[in-house]
Design a protein around this motif. Structure first.
Motif, PDB file in Angstrom:
ATOM      1  N   TYR A  19       0.806  -1.214   0.000  1.00 31.22           N
ATOM      2  CA  TYR A  19       0.000   0.000   0.000  1.00 31.22           C
ATOM      3  C   TYR A  19       0.843   1.270   0.000  1.00 31.22           C
ATOM      4  N   GLY A  20       2.111   1.170   0.474  1.00 26.92           N
ATOM      5  CA  GLY A  20       2.949   2.365   0.476  1.00 26.92           C
ATOM      6  C   GLY A  20       2.274   3.473   1.239  1.00 26.92           C
ATOM      7  N   GLY A  21       2.099   4.602   0.624  1.00 22.31           N
ATOM      8  CA  GLY A  21       1.404   5.711   1.269  1.00 22.31           C
ATOM      9  C   GLY A  21      -0.013   5.896   0.793  1.00 22.31           C
ATOM     10  N   MET A  22      -0.595   4.885   0.152  1.00 26.21           N
ATOM     11  CA  MET A  22      -1.931   5.045  -0.429  1.00 26.21           C
ATOM     12  C   MET A  22      -2.962   4.154   0.245  1.00 26.21           C
ATOM     13  N   ALA A  23      -4.181   4.667   0.321  1.00 21.15           N
ATOM     14  CA  ALA A  23      -5.312   3.835   0.694  1.00 21.15           C
ATOM     15  C   ALA A  23      -5.727   2.992  -0.508  1.00 21.15           C
ATOM     16  N   GLY A  24      -6.494   1.945  -0.246  1.00 18.49           N
ATOM     17  CA  GLY A  24      -6.945   1.092  -1.339  1.00 18.49           C
ATOM     18  C   GLY A  24      -7.736   1.856  -2.379  1.00 18.49           C
ATOM     19  N   TYR A  25      -8.595   2.800  -1.918  1.00 13.73           N
ATOM     20  CA  TYR A  25      -9.395   3.531  -2.901  1.00 13.73           C
ATOM     21  C   TYR A  25      -8.544   4.455  -3.768  1.00 13.73           C
ATOM     22  N   ASP A  26      -7.406   4.932  -3.233  1.00 17.85           N
ATOM     23  CA  ASP A  26      -6.485   5.717  -4.064  1.00 17.85           C
ATOM     24  C   ASP A  26      -5.866   4.850  -5.158  1.00 17.85           C
ATOM     25  N   MET A  27      -5.493   3.629  -4.803  1.00 13.67           N
ATOM     26  CA  MET A  27      -4.907   2.735  -5.802  1.00 13.67           C
ATOM     27  C   MET A  27      -5.922   2.387  -6.886  1.00 13.67           C
ATOM     28  N   GLU A  28      -7.188   2.245  -6.506  1.00 16.87           N
ATOM     29  CA  GLU A  28      -8.233   1.980  -7.504  1.00 16.87           C
ATOM     30  C   GLU A  28      -8.368   3.165  -8.463  1.00 16.87           C
ATOM     31  N   ALA A  29      -8.337   4.384  -7.914  1.00 18.90           N
ATOM     32  CA  ALA A  29      -8.460   5.573  -8.751  1.00 18.90           C
ATOM     33  C   ALA A  29      -7.303   5.679  -9.736  1.00 18.90           C
ATOM     34  N   VAL A  30      -6.094   5.384  -9.262  1.00 17.60           N
ATOM     35  CA  VAL A  30      -4.913   5.457 -10.133  1.00 17.60           C
ATOM     36  C   VAL A  30      -4.963   4.364 -11.196  1.00 17.60           C
ATOM     37  N   ALA A  31      -5.360   3.164 -10.815  1.00 23.65           N
ATOM     38  CA  ALA A  31      -5.410   2.048 -11.772  1.00 23.65           C
ATOM     39  C   ALA A  31      -6.292   2.386 -12.964  1.00 23.65           C
ATOM     40  N   LYS A  32      -7.391   3.068 -12.722  1.00 23.54           N
ATOM     41  CA  LYS A  32      -8.280   3.462 -13.826  1.00 23.54           C
ATOM     42  C   LYS A  32      -7.799   4.746 -14.495  1.00 23.54           C
ATOM     43  N   GLY A  33      -7.261   5.668 -13.684  1.00 18.94           N
ATOM     44  CA  GLY A  33      -6.817   6.944 -14.231  1.00 18.94           C
ATOM     45  C   GLY A  33      -5.660   6.828 -15.199  1.00 18.94           C
ATOM     46  N   LEU A  34      -4.755   5.875 -14.963  1.00 23.24           N
ATOM     47  CA  LEU A  34      -3.627   5.685 -15.881  1.00 23.24           C
ATOM     48  C   LEU A  34      -4.100   5.384 -17.301  1.00 23.24           C
ATOM     49  N   TYR A  35      -5.194   4.638 -17.413  1.00 22.42           N
ATOM     50  CA  TYR A  35      -5.747   4.341 -18.735  1.00 22.42           C
ATOM     51  C   TYR A  35      -6.533   5.522 -19.291  1.00 22.42           C
ATOM     52  N   GLU A  36      -7.310   6.193 -18.438  1.00 19.52           N
ATOM     53  CA  GLU A  36      -8.116   7.323 -18.904  1.00 19.52           C
ATOM     54  C   GLU A  36      -7.234   8.447 -19.439  1.00 19.52           C
ATOM     55  N   ALA A  37      -6.058   8.610 -18.846  1.00 20.42           N
ATOM     56  CA  ALA A  37      -5.136   9.652 -19.309  1.00 20.42           C
ATOM     57  C   ALA A  37      -4.611   9.374 -20.715  1.00 20.42           C
ATOM     58  N   LEU A  38      -4.716   8.141 -21.170  1.00 16.72           N
ATOM     59  CA  LEU A  38      -4.246   7.757 -22.502  1.00 16.72           C
ATOM     60  C   LEU A  38      -5.299   7.952 -23.582  1.00 16.72           C
ATOM     61  N   ASP A  39      -6.499   8.391 -23.191  1.00 10.85           N
ATOM     62  CA  ASP A  39      -7.583   8.580 -24.154  1.00 10.85           C
ATOM     63  C   ASP A  39      -7.231   9.729 -25.108  1.00 10.85           C
TER      64      ASP A  39
END
Length: 463
Positions: free
Chosen positions: A298-318
């Motif tokens: 988890y490092g410095g992130m909550a689980g919901y932050d990791m979920e947001a990043v997992a989807k955001g990395l793809y959305e940024a490629l749109d």
């Protein structure tokens, strides 16, 4: 029905607004009082005192309904959370590195990496180091060396890849110093300190080849990787038909690792990571992570932050999103050019940069012209921006001060937040300010910290 093709001139946002946050409009007198109380430092203003906030694009974007849905399904387990594995899978799919180490944001990744690889007397080259990157390197006793191509230091010059690293100077450094003094090569994509300018795939490829030749690890500062990939697609021959994710995968294939603030092209409000291939270095970095960030899943992130990043990395490629974002900033540049306001050309991906040195030549560099322009922008129109000049980069490791290479004011646009009417308002404010720029005066520093002073320093106006 036979109709002619329609080519719209109006630039529309490629999204619908699902939820809104009201703006609080302040008066000139309120802003004058607030700025004085803040020691003439925009960082110390309350967000409620700002009408349009362009201080940073880091963590200030609007998340999508898909990201919010993923956050509701997060796993908050301390060790081995399912959210981590979804996050890890996204990073590996796009970037291809073997080890993914989550951190609370990009500077967490920088702290871990440079604590493990940098020591006194080392030299770490980059096209341009940004503020926290430079601070972490110098905090470990190493030298952060900027090697951007000479064209990247000329704001008015229009070239497609002014963020490139100078390959000849890089190889000369490695030939002279070798791995004994150069523990890693960095490349910031896009080049934030240099006006948000992109780095070409050819430059990345050749940097990787030089790194391998001298057996030096090569890392990307990847926080704006998607924007850099879009510029490669639209400006570099041979990538016209490639998808953004294909370009991203090739770009990362030339590197040995990356640091990333997921608050930029991860489209999240918090989070980041260090990714790399070296097993031995990864083990050392994970041990450091446990000490300063948290458990490796988890490092410095909550689980919901990791979920947001997992989807955001793809959305940024749109591609439609990237096309709109970059075109929107370019449209502001066109308006400012018509008003004869000097800017860094061509416009970048995440921000527009005003050349304060050219706009305010009557203010001496160590009276901080870019800082003066930033404060005037807030006073006149309630717009908060950030100085990238001698306040941010003038302080040297030995405590002396010298003028920065450039005096820029960065207008950094949060992702999916502001509309074209906000862009038009910003252009109006800057145009009005440009018409009365001769009345502006510089500043002197009243108090400051020895590291990253721009965040907390207090000033006095010299007018």
């Amino acid at each position: 029905m036979k109709l002619n093709e329609f080519y719209p001139k109006t630039l529309i946002e490629p999204f619908r607004i699902h939820s809104v946050e009201p703006l609080r409009f302040t008066t000139r007198a309120e802003r004058q009082k607030a700025l004085k109380k803040a020691g003439y430092n925009p960082f110390l203003l309350s967000s409620q005192q700002v009408i349009i906030d362009l201080l940073t694009d880091s963590g200030t974007g609007a998340m999508s309904s898909n990201q919010w849905a993923g956050m509701l399904a997060s796993d908050e387990s301390y060790a081995g959370a399912a959210s981590f594995y979804r996050f890890e899978a996204a990073v590996k799919d796009i970037m291809g590195f073997n080890h993914v180490i989550p951190t609370h944001q990009g500077r967490g990744a920088e702290h871990i990496l440079f604590s493990c690889i940098a020591k006194k007397g080392d030299i770490i080259p980059n096209n341009n180091h940004f503020d926290t990157t430079r601070a972490h390197i110098e905090n470990n006793g190493a030298q952060a060396l900027d090697l951007v191509v000479k064209e990247g230091r000329v704001p008015s010059l229009v070239l497609p890849f002014k963020g490139n690293i100078d390959l000849d100077r890089l190889e000369m450094l490695l030939a002279e110093q070798g791995r004994n003094r150069v523990p890693a090569i960095l490349l910031t994509v896009t080049n934030n300190s240099g006006g948000g300018q992109p780095v070409s795939m050819d430059n990345i490829r050749q940097t990787g080849a030089i790194a391998k030749k001298y057996h030096v690890p090569f890392f990307l500062d990847a926080c704006r990787y998607a924007e850099n990939c879009y510029f490669i697609k639209t400006r570099e021959k041979g990538y016209e038909t490639s998808s953004i994710i294909e370009i991203a995968r090739e770009m990362f294939s030339y590197a040995d690792g990356c640091t990333m603030s997921a608050k930029k092209d991860g489209l999240a409000n918090i989070g980041g990571f260090l990714a790399l291939n070296d097993d031995t270095l990864a083990r050392r970095c994970r041990n450091m992570e446990i000490l300063v960030e948290g458990f490796p899943t988890y490092g410095g992130m909550a689980g919901y932050d990791m979920e947001a990043v997992a989807k955001g990395l793809y959305e940024a490629l749109d591609e439609e999103y990237l096309s709109y974002r970059i075109r929107s900033i370019a449209s502001l540049g066109e308006k400012l050019a018509l008003a004869k306001i000097p800017i860094v050309k061509p416009t970048g991906g995440h921000a527009l940069y005003v050349n304060a040195a050219e706009m305010l030549p009557h203010i001496e560099p160590l009276q901080y012209p870019a800082w003066s322009l930033t404060n005037a922008l807030y006073l006149l129109g309630g717009i908060r921006a950030v100085e990238i000049g001698s306040v941010m980069f003038g302080m040297q490791p030995d405590g002396t001060e010298k003028p920065a290479a450039q005096e820029l004011v960065r207008l950094a646009f949060p992702r999916r937040v502001y509309t074209q009417s906000h862009i038009d308002y910003i252009a109006e404010v800057l145009t009005c300010l440009n018409e009365q720029k001769e009345v502006l005066r510089g500043y002197r520093i009243v108090s400051q910290e020895p590291v990253l002073r721009h965040f907390t320093a207090r000033f006095a106006y010299l007018g």
